[in-house]
Design an enzyme around this catalytic site. Structure first.
Site, PDB file in Angstrom:
ATOM      1  N   ARG A 108       0.797  -1.229   0.000  1.00 31.96           N
ATOM      2  CA  ARG A 108       0.000   0.000   0.000  1.00 31.96           C
ATOM      3  C   ARG A 108       0.829   1.279   0.000  1.00 31.96           C
ATOM      4  O   ARG A 108       0.605   2.170  -0.824  1.00 31.96           O
ATOM      5  CB  ARG A 108      -0.952   0.002   1.201  1.00 31.96           C
ATOM      6  N   SER A 109       1.770   1.404   0.931  1.00 29.96           N
ATOM      7  CA  SER A 109       2.507   2.668   1.020  1.00 29.96           C
ATOM      8  C   SER A 109       3.412   2.923  -0.185  1.00 29.96           C
ATOM      9  O   SER A 109       3.471   4.062  -0.658  1.00 29.96           O
ATOM     10  CB  SER A 109       3.269   2.789   2.351  1.00 29.96           C
TER      11      SER A 109
ATOM     12  N   ASP B 204      -5.337  -4.073   3.283  1.00 27.78           N
ATOM     13  CA  ASP B 204      -4.080  -4.744   2.951  1.00 27.78           C
ATOM     14  C   ASP B 204      -4.363  -5.887   1.972  1.00 27.78           C
ATOM     15  O   ASP B 204      -5.049  -6.844   2.330  1.00 27.78           O
ATOM     16  CB  ASP B 204      -3.424  -5.282   4.220  1.00 27.78           C
TER      17      ASP B 204
END
Length: 163
Positions: free
Chosen positions: A14-15, A130
């Site tokens: 995700r990041s 996630d």
């Protein structure tokens, strides 16, 4: 220089996707990022499980469909110094927020926010799920959520800062 840090658990799904998407949107808007620009974008994980690794191949594949490369991003663990260095520290979910606030000195808690607080056109979506344990369709869904979050955050930045 304005500094933005995206944070998830392992810094491989995700990041780094948020980092790549926002960089792409900045470049498309003619805004330079990095040490020679007005804004610096980075990502990190609250866990050190994948330090030095490229983003998950499924994240890279989902991003490539939209012309976004994640190839130059490498996983790193969130550090105590990050809370001093960054202006915005954006977590992908409440667990990330909880973990960051447990680590951060109180005077930096105001920098820690949920990324999707800035999201546009995504009613009811407050967190980026996630996708790690799921299939490719989960990575496509996460990309689309992050894309909408990045649109809203870029709008916020250009309204509030001279980029």
């Amino acid at each position: 220089m304005l500094k933005v840090l995206f944070v998830c658990l392992g810094n491989i799904c995700r990041s780094p996707t948020a980092e790549g998407v926002l960089r792409h949107k900045l470049h498309t808007a003619g805004i330079r990022d990095g040490y020679l620009g007005n804004i610096f974008i980075d990502s990190a994980g609250t866990g050190g499980y994948h330090i030095g690794e490229k983003p998950d191949k499924r994240s890279r594949k989902a991003a490539e469909k939209y012309g976004v490369s994640l190839e130059d991003i490498r996983s790193r663990k969130l550090t105590l110094q990050d809370f001093t260095d960054y202006d915005y520290i954006l977590g992908m979910d409440q667990e990330n927020i909880y973990n960051m606030k447990a680590l951060a000195p109180e005077e930096h808690h105001h920098k820690i926010r949920l990324f999707m607080e800035y999201g546009e056109n995504c009613p009811g979506i407050t967190e980026v799920p996630d996708p790690y344990s799921g299939g490719l369709d989960g990575f496509d869904r996460v990309y689309n959520i992050i894309d909408r979050g990045a649109d809203g955050f870029l709008k916020y930045l250009t309204t509030n800062y001279d980029l």
